[in-house]
Design a protein around this motif. Structure first.
Motif, PDB file in Angstrom:
ATOM      1  N   ASP A 262     -17.278 -12.662   8.875  1.00  0.00           N
ATOM      2  CA  ASP A 262     -16.320 -13.610   8.304  1.00  0.00           C
ATOM      3  C   ASP A 262     -15.994 -13.328   6.835  1.00  0.00           C
ATOM      4  N   SER A 263     -16.928 -12.774   6.120  1.00  0.00           N
ATOM      5  CA  SER A 263     -16.704 -12.579   4.689  1.00  0.00           C
ATOM      6  C   SER A 263     -15.892 -11.326   4.375  1.00  0.00           C
ATOM      7  N   LEU A 264     -15.662 -10.459   5.371  1.00  0.00           N
ATOM      8  CA  LEU A 264     -14.841  -9.281   5.140  1.00  0.00           C
ATOM      9  C   LEU A 264     -13.373  -9.645   5.257  1.00  0.00           C
ATOM     10  N   PRO A 265     -12.515  -9.117   4.391  1.00  0.00           N
ATOM     11  CA  PRO A 265     -11.078  -9.404   4.485  1.00  0.00           C
ATOM     12  C   PRO A 265     -10.521  -8.950   5.832  1.00  0.00           C
ATOM     13  N   MET A 266      -9.756  -9.803   6.495  1.00  0.00           N
ATOM     14  CA  MET A 266      -9.220  -9.482   7.813  1.00  0.00           C
ATOM     15  C   MET A 266      -8.305  -8.260   7.776  1.00  0.00           C
ATOM     16  N   LEU A 268      -8.906  -5.571   6.402  1.00  0.00           N
ATOM     17  CA  LEU A 268      -9.681  -4.336   6.281  1.00  0.00           C
ATOM     18  C   LEU A 268     -10.598  -4.069   7.459  1.00  0.00           C
ATOM     19  N   VAL A 269     -10.810  -5.037   8.346  1.00  0.00           N
ATOM     20  CA  VAL A 269     -11.829  -4.891   9.386  1.00  0.00           C
ATOM     21  C   VAL A 269     -11.499  -3.776  10.380  1.00  0.00           C
ATOM     22  N   ASP A 270     -10.236  -3.401  10.489  1.00  0.00           N
ATOM     23  CA  ASP A 270      -9.863  -2.316  11.395  1.00  0.00           C
ATOM     24  C   ASP A 270      -9.644  -0.992  10.668  1.00  0.00           C
ATOM     25  N   ASP A 271      -9.910  -0.960   9.368  1.00  0.00           N
ATOM     26  CA  ASP A 271      -9.697   0.259   8.589  1.00  0.00           C
ATOM     27  C   ASP A 271     -10.973   1.090   8.604  1.00  0.00           C
ATOM     28  N   LYS A 272     -11.106   1.952   9.643  1.00  0.00           N
ATOM     29  CA  LYS A 272     -12.383   2.624   9.879  1.00  0.00           C
ATOM     30  C   LYS A 272     -12.236   4.123  10.139  1.00  0.00           C
ATOM     31  N   LEU A 299      -8.794   8.163   3.486  1.00  0.00           N
ATOM     32  CA  LEU A 299     -10.032   7.517   3.914  1.00  0.00           C
ATOM     33  C   LEU A 299      -9.847   6.003   3.900  1.00  0.00           C
ATOM     34  N   GLN A 300      -9.893   5.393   5.075  1.00  0.00           N
ATOM     35  CA  GLN A 300      -9.813   3.941   5.142  1.00  0.00           C
ATOM     36  C   GLN A 300     -11.125   3.319   4.667  1.00  0.00           C
ATOM     37  N   ARG A 301     -11.101   2.001   4.444  1.00  0.00           N
ATOM     38  CA  ARG A 301     -12.181   1.324   3.735  1.00  0.00           C
ATOM     39  C   ARG A 301     -13.562   1.591   4.339  1.00  0.00           C
ATOM     40  N   PHE A 302     -13.724   1.498   5.655  1.00  0.00           N
ATOM     41  CA  PHE A 302     -15.038   1.617   6.276  1.00  0.00           C
ATOM     42  C   PHE A 302     -15.216   2.934   7.024  1.00  0.00           C
ATOM     43  N   LEU A 358      -4.839   2.484  -0.316  1.00  0.00           N
ATOM     44  CA  LEU A 358      -4.218   2.212   0.978  1.00  0.00           C
ATOM     45  C   LEU A 358      -3.911   0.725   1.156  1.00  0.00           C
ATOM     46  N   VAL A 359      -4.911  -0.121   0.967  1.00  0.00           N
ATOM     47  CA  VAL A 359      -4.751  -1.574   1.103  1.00  0.00           C
ATOM     48  C   VAL A 359      -5.096  -2.215  -0.232  1.00  0.00           C
ATOM     49  N   GLU A 360      -4.174  -2.986  -0.768  1.00  0.00           N
ATOM     50  CA  GLU A 360      -4.378  -3.582  -2.082  1.00  0.00           C
ATOM     51  C   GLU A 360      -5.396  -4.718  -2.013  1.00  0.00           C
ATOM     52  N   TYR A 361      -6.176  -4.883  -3.088  1.00  0.00           N
ATOM     53  CA  TYR A 361      -7.121  -5.976  -3.218  1.00  0.00           C
ATOM     54  C   TYR A 361      -6.536  -7.122  -4.037  1.00  0.00           C
ATOM     55  N   GLY A 362      -5.320  -6.973  -4.475  1.00  0.00           N
ATOM     56  CA  GLY A 362      -4.632  -7.992  -5.267  1.00  0.00           C
ATOM     57  C   GLY A 362      -3.142  -7.847  -5.076  1.00  0.00           C
ATOM     58  N   PRO A 363      -2.346  -8.276  -6.049  1.00  0.00           N
ATOM     59  CA  PRO A 363      -0.895  -8.173  -5.900  1.00  0.00           C
ATOM     60  C   PRO A 363      -0.372  -6.747  -5.942  1.00  0.00           C
ATOM     61  N   HIS A 364      -1.166  -5.792  -6.468  1.00  0.00           N
ATOM     62  CA  HIS A 364      -0.690  -4.417  -6.608  1.00  0.00           C
ATOM     63  C   HIS A 364      -1.735  -3.443  -6.072  1.00  0.00           C
TER      64      HIS A 364
END
Length: 380
Positions: A262-266, A268-272, A299-302, A358-364
């Protein structure tokens, strides 16, 4: 008879002399070391809030010194010291003038400490040593991260008609000791096959790496623990011999499911998944060798444990968690490298990096550019 006796005396003397020369050529205690001086420039590094990090120029250096003792024909011990802060396993480099005080004392730590054994086609080591699995770059595992545990490798020849050489690498490494049973430790296990074919023109090395109860954020900054189950296949192919031209590829796929975390951003959970493609021209071993290399990475997050990977490509880290460790996944980018071997054990290497998140953690989305010039000097 006197002549025969004289010849026997001369033969005995020559054997003793050759033995003493051989012993001198192969001492039981040997030393190795290297020194690196680096010039580095970073620019155009955007943060997730849209602001930019200050452009940065640095002069850096690294010193490593090791010793190995051959106990007998099958057993040996080794250790190595290096510069670098104790809190960052990914980076042994020190910045000139960045000490806590003017001309501060240089921090030095124990990088390797191991016992190694060989028996016929098998080898093993215990302790803290080099990453034992075949790899072509540092995008999955940094050269500066030395696992602690046990590894066993076996090498076999003529296993199949089209596979003249096969190596099996296995290992169990403890990353976070619980102080209780081994099953409660944070650990890393791996198994890998390395096969060569077509007169060693092709090398294929599939592997599987399991990370058990590993912190999402390093240095105990976040209590959340997750597992990684990463399938990897590496491939290298020598296209030409003169001039030397090779193609390299690595593919990573994390088979774990994180939808219940639950604590992982939705987002990113498929970025493997991850892929690295490299083109290498020229040699980089002997005096006068010149090489040009280019790498594309996505390289995706996980797809890897981000704080175990290289810290060359970007400046992104976990400083907001009070950790100096780098977060080196969730990006795509390009590296271009040019290298020249000036003399034996003296290399000059320039690398340019251009990276985008690849996937932003904020607005940019974060990005950055970097260039490094390294002078590497080895001695033994």
């Amino acid at each position: 008879m006197k002549l025969i006796g004289l010849l026997l005396i001369l033969l005995h003397a020559s054997l003793c002399l050759s033995q003493s020369v051989e012993e001198k050529e192969k001492p039981k205690l040997t030393f190795t070391g290297d020194f690196r001086f680096r010039i580095e420039q970073d620019w155009d590094s955007r943060k997730s809030d849209g602001t930019y990090r200050d452009d940065r120029s640095r002069l850096r250096y690294r010193l490593r010194f090791g010793a190995n003792y051959e106990y007998n024909h099958w057993a040996s011990f080794g250790m190595r010291l290096r510069t670098g802060t104790m809190s960052n396993q990914q980076d042994p480099h020190l910045t000139l003038g960045a000490g806590a005080q003017e001309f501060d004392i240089v921090p030095i730590g124990l990088e390797k400490l191991f016992f190694k054994a060989n028996y016929r086609n098998f080898s093993a080591w215990l302790g803290k040593n080099t990453f034992p699995f075949e790899k072509q770059n540092e995008l999955f595992w940094s050269d500066n991260v030395y696992p602690e545990g046990v590894t066993i490798s076996g090498k076999f020849k003529d296993v199949l008609g089209f596979v003249p050489a096969l190596t099996i690498n296995t290992g169990h490494f403890i990353m976070r000791s619980s102080g209780r049973s081994f099953s409660e430790d944070g650990y890393f296990e791996g198994v890998q096959l390395v096969a060569t074919a077509l007169s060693q023109k092709i090398k294929v090395f599939p592997g599987f790496y399991y990370f058990h109860q590993i912190p999402v954020v390093p240095d105990e900054a976040d209590p959340q623990l997750i597992n990684y189950s990463i399938f990897h296949v590496g491939l290298s192919y020598k296209l030409l011999t003169n001039p030397a031209l090779s193609l390299e590829m690595d593919y990573y796929d994390n088979l774990q499911h994180y939808h219940k975390q639950d604590s992982l951003p939705m987002g990113l959970v498929d970025d493997k998944e991850g892929i690295v493609i490299g083109v290498l021209l020229g040699q980089f071993q002997h005096k006068g060798d010149f090489t040009l290399r280019a790498y594309y990475t996505c390289l995706q997050r996980f797809s890897a444990v981000d704080y175990m990977a290289q810290n060359d490509w970007v400046r992104w880290d976990y400083s907001n968690y009070n950790s100096p460790a780098g977060r080196l996944t969730n990006f795509q980018g390009l590296e271009i490298m040019a290298g020249y071997v000036v003399a034996d054990r003296l290399k000059l290497k320039m690398r340019y990096f251009n990276v985008k998140q690849l996937v932003e953690y904020g607005p940019h989305r974060e990005n950055g550019q970097r260039v490094r010039l390294d002078l590497d000097i080895g001695f033994n």
